[in-house]
Design a protein around this motif. Structure first.
Motif, PDB file in Angstrom:
ATOM      1  N   ARG A 137      -5.137   8.739 -10.062  1.00 34.72           N
ATOM      2  CA  ARG A 137      -4.899   8.423  -8.649  1.00 34.72           C
ATOM      3  C   ARG A 137      -3.719   7.473  -8.489  1.00 34.72           C
ATOM      4  O   ARG A 137      -2.894   7.623  -7.584  1.00 34.72           O
ATOM      5  N   LYS A 152      -0.406   8.133  -6.280  1.00 37.69           N
ATOM      6  CA  LYS A 152      -0.038   7.210  -5.197  1.00 37.69           C
ATOM      7  C   LYS A 152       1.352   6.621  -5.439  1.00 37.69           C
ATOM      8  O   LYS A 152       2.146   6.466  -4.492  1.00 37.69           O
ATOM      9  N   GLY A 204       1.400   1.676   4.511  1.00 37.36           N
ATOM     10  CA  GLY A 204       0.021   2.134   4.322  1.00 37.36           C
ATOM     11  C   GLY A 204      -0.227   2.577   2.887  1.00 37.36           C
ATOM     12  O   GLY A 204      -1.240   2.209   2.275  1.00 37.36           O
ATOM     13  N   LYS A 205       0.700   3.382   2.368  1.00 41.80           N
ATOM     14  CA  LYS A 205       0.558   3.855   0.986  1.00 41.80           C
ATOM     15  C   LYS A 205       0.655   2.704  -0.013  1.00 41.80           C
ATOM     16  O   LYS A 205      -0.022   2.710  -1.040  1.00 41.80           O
ATOM     17  N   ARG A 238      -0.331  -0.356   0.525  1.00 40.94           N
ATOM     18  CA  ARG A 238      -1.622  -1.053   0.550  1.00 40.94           C
ATOM     19  C   ARG A 238      -2.667  -0.295  -0.273  1.00 40.94           C
ATOM     20  O   ARG A 238      -3.451  -0.881  -1.022  1.00 40.94           O
ATOM     21  N   GLU A 239      -2.674   1.037  -0.096  1.00 38.24           N
ATOM     22  CA  GLU A 239      -3.606   1.859  -0.869  1.00 38.24           C
ATOM     23  C   GLU A 239      -3.347   1.709  -2.367  1.00 38.24           C
ATOM     24  O   GLU A 239      -4.279   1.617  -3.174  1.00 38.24           O
ATOM     25  N   GLN A 254      -4.673  -1.604  -3.586  1.00 35.87           N
ATOM     26  CA  GLN A 254      -6.134  -1.587  -3.679  1.00 35.87           C
ATOM     27  C   GLN A 254      -6.590  -0.770  -4.890  1.00 35.87           C
ATOM     28  O   GLN A 254      -7.502  -1.166  -5.630  1.00 35.87           O
ATOM     29  N   ASP A 255      -5.944   0.381  -5.106  1.00 38.41           N
ATOM     30  CA  ASP A 255      -6.301   1.227  -6.248  1.00 38.41           C
ATOM     31  C   ASP A 255      -6.026   0.512  -7.565  1.00 38.41           C
ATOM     32  O   ASP A 255      -6.772   0.657  -8.536  1.00 38.41           O
ATOM     33  N   ASP A 309      -8.880  -1.885  -8.079  1.00 44.52           N
ATOM     34  CA  ASP A 309     -10.092  -1.157  -8.490  1.00 44.52           C
ATOM     35  C   ASP A 309      -9.989  -0.727  -9.951  1.00 44.52           C
ATOM     36  O   ASP A 309     -10.951  -0.829 -10.716  1.00 44.52           O
TER      37      ASP A 309
END
Length: 341
Positions: free
Chosen positions: A81, A85, A147-148, A150-151, A154-155, A158
């Motif tokens: 992922r 991303k 937005g991407k 930020r994703e 976060q990824d 994680d």
């Protein structure tokens, strides 16, 4: 020439101290006074106890290894992922780049001044309209990029947590592995302390004990009353008779107790959890009086040792290190519970 000082003779107190120390040394146990070596029967019992004690951490190790594999799969997915991303973010940056450059070239001059300096007001207004649309596209592209981004952040967080959990699982697995290995090493040292003749006698005594308990690892075929999937599972277990117990193993050449039970039922198309405890928790409990061939038997407690009931008061199980998969009497060990897959 310098004078040589004669060494001072020891005082009476010093002589007395040395005498006491010498006496103390003479009182220390010599090799001939060491504690007597354990008897062959004591060695056999100690070895059996060590092997038994190794089963619980073996099952804990199996559970941790299963968790470790799940975490590894999660980490691999998270990394995939992240790669996707990152590619999306790179593409958005490339798109936003030319738009930002264009806005920079024209956005630094006040619109009124641009109109005043323009030789063709209509041409300027047309360009302004285009630039307005360009600004809108740039703003949308930047919002998408943010937005991407930020994703992606976060990824990454994680994935870092999953990696940390994986490291912890590996450390726990190693700890349990060391615990098992320590007990097995101690058992081997005890056996190696015996002479070859003594070891042969220990083995003979174990065989006699097994015979008295009705155990056998002779190859046989199942001809009992089981049918359907239970029969398939039992027939698989019969085909493993005589193969060695090996901690942490699920076949095909060796098994631990839960490894054998899981493989037997898997051959019948039934997927069971990995460990004794997980099998116990997942199974439908049945009483000793209602046992059917194919049921899973648990001895001692709900997390230490299990086997497969084959009927007529007998079971197939992978006993412990140093022994082979065998048929044994159900009551050769303290019965705890039974479950039906």
């Amino acid at each position: 020439m310098g004078t040589h000082r004669r060494p001072k003779p020891p005082s009476r107190a010093r002589i007395a101290t040395l005498g006491i120390a010498a006496g103390a040394v003479s009182l220390l146990p010599t090799q001939s006074q060491a504690a007597p070596e354990p008897s062959m029967d004591e060695v056999r019992k100690q070895v059996a106890k060590l092997y038994e004690e190794a089963e619980a951490p073996t099952e804990e190790y199996n559970g941790i290894r299963e968790q470790q594999q799940e975490l590894q799969d999660e980490v691999d997915s998270a990394q995939d992922r992240l790669a996707r991303k990152q590619q999306e973010v790179n593409e958005l940056r490339e798109k936003a780049g030319p738009l930002a450059a264009e806005q920079y070239r024209t956005g630094g001059i006040d619109p009124t001044v641009q109109l005043f300096l323009s030789s063709d007001p209509d041409d300027y207004l047309e360009k302004a309209e285009v630039l307005g649309r360009t600004g809108d596209r740039q703003a949308a592209a930047l919002r998408a990029l943010q937005g991407k981004q930020r994703e992606l952040t976060q990824d990454r967080a994680d994935a870092a947590k999953r990696l940390e959990a994986l490291k912890e699982a590996r450390a726990k697995a190693q700890e349990k592995k060391d615990e098992v290995q320590a007990k097995l090493t101690k058992a081997r040292k005890l056996l190696n302390s015996l002479t070859a003749e003594q070891r042969a006698k220990v083995a003979a005594a174990q065989e006699h004990e097994d015979a008295a308990a009705g155990t056998s690892d002779a190859t046989a075929s199942y001809n009992g009353p089981a049918g359907g999937r239970a029969k398939t599972a039992i027939e698989f277990a019969y085909a493993q008779l005589g193969k060695p117990y090996e901690w942490g193993s699920t076949g095909p050449n060796s098994f631990d107790c839960s490894g054998l039970v899981g493989a037997a039922w898997r051959s019948a198309g039934v997927s069971l959890p990995r460990t004794v405890k997980q099998m116990y928790d997942a199974g439908r409990k049945v009483s000793k009086a209602d046992l059917q061939p194919g049921d899973i038997i648990y001895w001692y407690n709900d997390s230490q040792h299990n086997g497969l009931y084959i009927g007529d008061g007998k079971v197939i199980h992978a006993p412990r290190t140093g022994k082979n998969i065998e048929i044994a009497q159900l009551d050769s060990m303290p019965f705890y519970a039974a479950s039906r897959p």
